[in-house]
Design a protein around this motif. Structure first.
Motif, PDB file in Angstrom:
ATOM      1  N   ALA A  48       0.812  -1.356  -0.055  1.00  0.00           N
ATOM      2  CA  ALA A  48      -0.088   0.256  -0.115  1.00  0.00           C
ATOM      3  C   ALA A  48       0.989   1.160  -0.062  1.00  0.00           C
ATOM      4  O   ALA A  48       0.330   2.190  -0.100  1.00  0.00           O
ATOM      5  N   ALA A  49       2.012   0.984  -0.094  1.00  0.00           N
ATOM      6  CA  ALA A  49       2.941   2.263   0.176  1.00  0.00           C
ATOM      7  C   ALA A  49       2.842   3.041  -1.182  1.00  0.00           C
ATOM      8  O   ALA A  49       2.838   2.718  -2.353  1.00  0.00           O
ATOM      9  N   PRO A  50       2.687   4.514  -0.991  1.00  0.00           N
ATOM     10  CA  PRO A  50       2.558   5.475  -2.232  1.00  0.00           C
ATOM     11  C   PRO A  50       3.802   5.621  -2.930  1.00  0.00           C
ATOM     12  O   PRO A  50       4.794   5.732  -2.222  1.00  0.00           O
ATOM     13  N   PRO A  51       3.788   5.706  -4.104  1.00  0.00           N
ATOM     14  CA  PRO A  51       5.015   6.055  -4.773  1.00  0.00           C
ATOM     15  C   PRO A  51       5.354   7.408  -4.641  1.00  0.00           C
ATOM     16  O   PRO A  51       4.627   8.416  -4.167  1.00  0.00           O
ATOM     17  N   TRP A  52       6.663   7.850  -4.662  1.00  0.00           N
ATOM     18  CA  TRP A  52       7.300   9.149  -4.256  1.00  0.00           C
ATOM     19  C   TRP A  52       6.678  10.235  -5.320  1.00  0.00           C
ATOM     20  O   TRP A  52       6.482   9.735  -6.655  1.00  0.00           O
ATOM     21  N   SER A  53       6.129  11.265  -4.909  1.00  0.00           N
ATOM     22  CA  SER A  53       5.337  12.107  -5.700  1.00  0.00           C
ATOM     23  C   SER A  53       5.678  13.732  -5.377  1.00  0.00           C
ATOM     24  O   SER A  53       6.477  13.787  -4.461  1.00  0.00           O
ATOM     25  N   THR A 313      20.847  -0.735   3.061  1.00  0.00           N
ATOM     26  CA  THR A 313      19.789  -0.216   1.786  1.00  0.00           C
ATOM     27  C   THR A 313      18.630  -1.206   1.894  1.00  0.00           C
ATOM     28  O   THR A 313      17.660  -0.721   1.207  1.00  0.00           O
ATOM     29  N   PHE A 314      18.890  -2.341   2.368  1.00  0.00           N
ATOM     30  CA  PHE A 314      17.690  -3.282   1.920  1.00  0.00           C
ATOM     31  C   PHE A 314      17.202  -3.587   3.402  1.00  0.00           C
ATOM     32  O   PHE A 314      16.008  -4.313   3.525  1.00  0.00           O
ATOM     33  N   GLY A 315      18.007  -3.452   4.477  1.00  0.00           N
ATOM     34  CA  GLY A 315      17.241  -4.046   5.686  1.00  0.00           C
ATOM     35  C   GLY A 315      18.532  -3.760   6.731  1.00  0.00           C
ATOM     36  O   GLY A 315      19.542  -3.342   6.554  1.00  0.00           O
ATOM     37  N   VAL A 316      17.896  -4.099   8.083  1.00  0.00           N
ATOM     38  CA  VAL A 316      18.971  -4.320   9.210  1.00  0.00           C
ATOM     39  C   VAL A 316      19.211  -5.697   9.409  1.00  0.00           C
ATOM     40  O   VAL A 316      18.301  -6.214   9.819  1.00  0.00           O
ATOM     41  N   ILE A 317      20.291  -6.196   9.189  1.00  0.00           N
ATOM     42  CA  ILE A 317      20.756  -7.381   9.666  1.00  0.00           C
ATOM     43  C   ILE A 317      20.963  -7.761  11.031  1.00  0.00           C
ATOM     44  O   ILE A 317      21.614  -6.887  12.099  1.00  0.00           O
ATOM     45  N   THR A 318      20.197  -8.865  11.612  1.00  0.00           N
ATOM     46  CA  THR A 318      20.603  -8.967  13.229  1.00  0.00           C
ATOM     47  C   THR A 318      21.435 -10.215  13.361  1.00  0.00           C
ATOM     48  O   THR A 318      22.280 -10.301  14.309  1.00  0.00           O
ATOM     49  N   SER A 319      21.539 -11.019  12.512  1.00  0.00           N
ATOM     50  CA  SER A 319      22.502 -12.097  12.546  1.00  0.00           C
ATOM     51  C   SER A 319      22.510 -12.946  11.239  1.00  0.00           C
ATOM     52  O   SER A 319      21.673 -12.890  10.316  1.00  0.00           O
ATOM     53  N   VAL A 320      23.688 -13.659  11.020  1.00  0.00           N
ATOM     54  CA  VAL A 320      23.928 -14.407   9.979  1.00  0.00           C
ATOM     55  C   VAL A 320      24.332 -15.931  10.104  1.00  0.00           C
ATOM     56  O   VAL A 320      24.973 -16.053  11.218  1.00  0.00           O
ATOM     57  N   ASP A 594      12.061  -1.466  -0.198  1.00  0.00           N
ATOM     58  CA  ASP A 594      11.610  -0.279   0.498  1.00  0.00           C
ATOM     59  C   ASP A 594      11.275   0.667  -0.331  1.00  0.00           C
ATOM     60  O   ASP A 594      11.780   1.663  -0.872  1.00  0.00           O
ATOM     61  N   PRO A 595       9.958   0.807  -0.496  1.00  0.00           N
ATOM     62  CA  PRO A 595       9.268   1.845  -1.318  1.00  0.00           C
ATOM     63  C   PRO A 595       9.303   2.936  -0.846  1.00  0.00           C
ATOM     64  O   PRO A 595       9.144   4.155  -1.391  1.00  0.00           O
ATOM     65  N   TRP A 596       9.350   2.935   0.520  1.00  0.00           N
ATOM     66  CA  TRP A 596       9.237   4.541   1.139  1.00  0.00           C
ATOM     67  C   TRP A 596      10.925   5.186   1.087  1.00  0.00           C
ATOM     68  O   TRP A 596      11.042   6.253   1.551  1.00  0.00           O
ATOM     69  N   GLY A 597      11.850   4.217   1.062  1.00  0.00           N
ATOM     70  CA  GLY A 597      13.372   4.858   0.852  1.00  0.00           C
ATOM     71  C   GLY A 597      13.601   5.110   2.253  1.00  0.00           C
ATOM     72  O   GLY A 597      14.553   6.114   2.513  1.00  0.00           O
ATOM     73  N   VAL A 598      13.415   4.092   3.214  1.00  0.00           N
ATOM     74  CA  VAL A 598      13.675   4.452   4.672  1.00  0.00           C
ATOM     75  C   VAL A 598      15.102   4.313   4.612  1.00  0.00           C
ATOM     76  O   VAL A 598      15.796   5.179   5.432  1.00  0.00           O
ATOM     77  N   PHE A 599      15.874   3.340   4.166  1.00  0.00           N
ATOM     78  CA  PHE A 599      17.308   3.206   4.270  1.00  0.00           C
ATOM     79  C   PHE A 599      17.971   3.946   3.155  1.00  0.00           C
ATOM     80  O   PHE A 599      17.679   3.732   2.032  1.00  0.00           O
TER      81      PHE A 599
END
Length: 633
Positions: A48-53, A313-320, A594-599
């Motif tokens: 439901a994230a709106p595109p940047w406008s 840029t894609f997320g916050v890694i917590t473990s691998v 990340d359609p919001w550009g959070v990262f």
């Protein structure tokens, strides 16, 4: 009955950890009930994230702006985080007149802190100062005032997944710039930003050895590593469990996180591949605030992108979860010599390997680099520096590390190099008579002290192996290296290895790692220390000067990429240099997740649509508001 439930819960966490699925800190997660009590930390909906406008805010919220959260909102966030929200002052504020002034502390920071773990444990600082804006440099009897500059406004000391989720959601919902920080090994300013909220994952230090782990085509030993584990701690765990794991060479570099997200090199790169090649599973918080396990069977596009597609840029890694190997022995020898022709026939020091002939010095250095292909073929690597010492004097230092080789075989492999240096180039070096090996994991007694903020800036290229196969091509490339050191006065750092597709294996060969890595034979870097207090104009002139030498490399090797973690944040055409042909696909993955550009961080995927608007225009500084390009205040 309550005690029974508690015991069952503990047993469940232990069982999950033993199977390699989650750490206890990852079982503490944000709930819908938490979000209902404080909607500002509510989850996002990617669909439901709106595109940047044009109706989207042109800039991130800024302290004092109408959309900046009120003090009660920050307090409520802290309540939701259980007190994990910090607002620390810059450490160097102890050196400035004001509420934080403390001469004793200031002197300790200057004289003693480098022998401790202080700067790695400090929630704001990074080990490179210039992106912050130099608004609070560390100095005795400092003049002026100390301001926050490019340091974050608030820091979330993340010790659970819930902390990470709440921070991501709050930043997204309240239009706040978000940054991610671990140990502070950051040469490009990605883990700082004025007016930002920082997620500090440094204290996610859990470790687990998994004797048997199977996913896809892999079946064998593995380890689960928390995002905040440092390399020195990683090696101690290896020693305790009698295993080897590919890890960063720098002791206080984060063992996963940003290291694997870009590529991640180390002393086993030619034998087992890059850090990204070792990954079997990733736990990550995405831009909508969800906590996911990503592996070859789940969320395949994100799985591909997280391994080499860039940090923050894609997320916050917590473990691998990483591949683990049987114990590895390493044999390492040093090769060093220097020249000071300005002193005629007088040795410049007590160094028995000192020369007086400049031509011999440079021909010897060239030979040493060309000979590294033999080390690479044996699964090893060469680690080296060329230092300009002033007055037309230079020093070359190097080491050649090879895993799982006998002492006689090591001597046989290296002896031709020493013989040629001595007989053909008149360099008085001899291979040590005693060659010893040690365990890669060491004795389990490593420590994490010795780091101190400096202003080092890196410009790098991944030299393709084809250059070593042609005498003329190599001569031209080496002349460009020499020019940068001899004329430019830059330190040169060269690391020879070859993480080919074949060595990467499964699943490493299919990842977002820059294809240039698979063809490289030398990771080449020009290094300089940026003076504190440069004006924007002076900084741009300095950038142009060193870039001219890097451009010589690029002209000779148009296909050469660069390693983002040790590259220039002002790199021209950074999309091609840091990501290669995979950039377009990475942008698609970024848009989905990340359609919001959070990262956002400089030179990460999709970052070209935003810029930091600094007051003085300092190139690539983080002391300014984050705005869409051309929309800055």
């Amino acid at each position: 009955m309550g005690a029974l439930r508690l015991s069952f819960g503990i047993l469940l966490l232990v069982a999950l950890s033993a199977s390699g699925k989650t750490f206890p800190f990852e079982a503490v997660r944000l709930t819908q009930a938490d979000a209902r009590s404080f909607p500002a930390i509510g989850f996002g909906d990617r669909e439901a994230a709106p595109p940047w406008s044009s109706t989207t805010p042109s800039c991130r919220a800024w302290p004092g702006s109408h959309d900046w959260p009120s003090d009660p909102e920050w307090k409520q966030l802290n309540v939701s985080l259980g007190g994990a929200l910090l607002r620390p002052s810059p450490a160097a504020s102890a050196c400035y007149q004001g509420d934080n002034y403390n001469e004793t502390t200031c002197r300790w920071l200057l004289d003693e802190s480098r022998r401790t773990h202080f700067w790695i444990e400090e929630p704001l600082s990074t080990l490179t100062q210039w992106p912050q804006g130099s608004t609070c440099p560390l100095a005795l009897n400092a003049e002026g005032t100390c301001t926050r500059g490019g340091f974050p406004e608030y820091v979330v000391n993340a010790t659970t997944v819930k902390h990470v989720q709440a921070a991501v959601n709050f930043a997204r919902n309240r239009n706040i710039r978000l940054v991610i920080k671990n140990t502070g090994h950051d040469f490009g300013g990605r883990s700082m930003g004025a007016g930002s909220l920082s997620i500090w994952v440094h204290n996610l230090k859990d470790f687990e050895f998994i004797p048997e782990y199977t996913v896809g085509r892999y079946s064998g030993m593995a380890v689960r590593v928390g995002a905040g584990l440092e390399s020195w701690e990683h090696f101690n765990h290896m020693a305790a469990n009698n295993i080897s794991v590919v890890a960063p060479g720098g002791g206080t570099v984060g063992a996963v996180g940003g290291w694997i997200s870009v590529a991640g090199h180390g002393s086993l790169t030619s034998k087992y591949g890059l850090g990204a090649d070792q990954v079997l599973s990733i736990n990550v918080v995405t831009a909508d605030g969800r906590f996911l396990t990503v592996d070859p069977n789940k969320h395949k596009d994100l799985w591909w992108a997280l391994r080499g597609g860039g940090p923050s840029t894609f997320g916050v890694i917590t473990s691998v979860i990483l591949k683990a190997y049987p114990p590895i022995s390493v044999t390492n020898g040093g090769l060093n010599f220097a020249v000071n022709p300005s002193l005629n026939n007088t040795p410049p020091s007590t160094d028995p390997n000192s020369l007086t002939d400049l031509a011999s010095f440079w021909s010897g250095v060239s030979l040493a680099y060309r000979y590294c292909t033999n080390i690479i073929a044996a699964g090893g690597y060469c680690f080296s520096y060329i230092y300009p010492l002033g007055n037309n004097s230079f020093r070359f230092t190097s080491s050649q590390l090879i895993p799982n080789i006998t002492a006689p075989a090591y001597r046989a492999l290296l002896q031709p190099l020493y013989t040629q240096l001595s007989t053909l180039h008149n360099i008085p070096v001899t291979l040590p008579t005693t060659i010893t090996s040690s365990l890669y994991a060491g004795n389990g007694r490593r420590t994490g002290s010795g780091d101190f903020p400096v202003n080092t800036r890196y410009r790098s290229r991944l030299f393709p192996a084809r250059v070593w196969q042609n005498d003329t091509a190599w001569a031209d490339v080496f002349d460009a290296i020499r020019a940068g050191v001899e004329e430019g006065g830059y330190n040169f750092h060269g690391i020879a290895y070859s993480p080919t597709t074949e060595i990467a294996g499964w699943p490493g060969a299919d990842s977002a790692v820059n294809p240039a890595w698979r063809e490289t034979a030398l990771h080449a870097i020009f290094m300089e220390v940026v003076p504190v207090g440069l004006s924007a104009a002076q900084a741009r002139a300095a950038d142009a000067r060193v870039q001219a030498y890097v451009d010589r490399w690029q002209a000779l090797m148009p296909e050469a990429g660069a390693y983002m973690n040790e590259g220039d944040p002002a790199e021209p055409e950074w999309q091609a240099r840091f990501y290669g042909e995979k950039y377009a696909r990475l942008v698609e993955v970024k848009g989905r997740w990340d359609p919001w550009g959070v990262f956002w961080a400089s030179t990460t995927v999709g970052s070209e649509g935003w810029e930091v608007v600094t007051e003085d225009g300092y190139p690539m500084g983080q002391n300014g508001r984050l705005c869409r390009v051309g929309k800055g205040v």
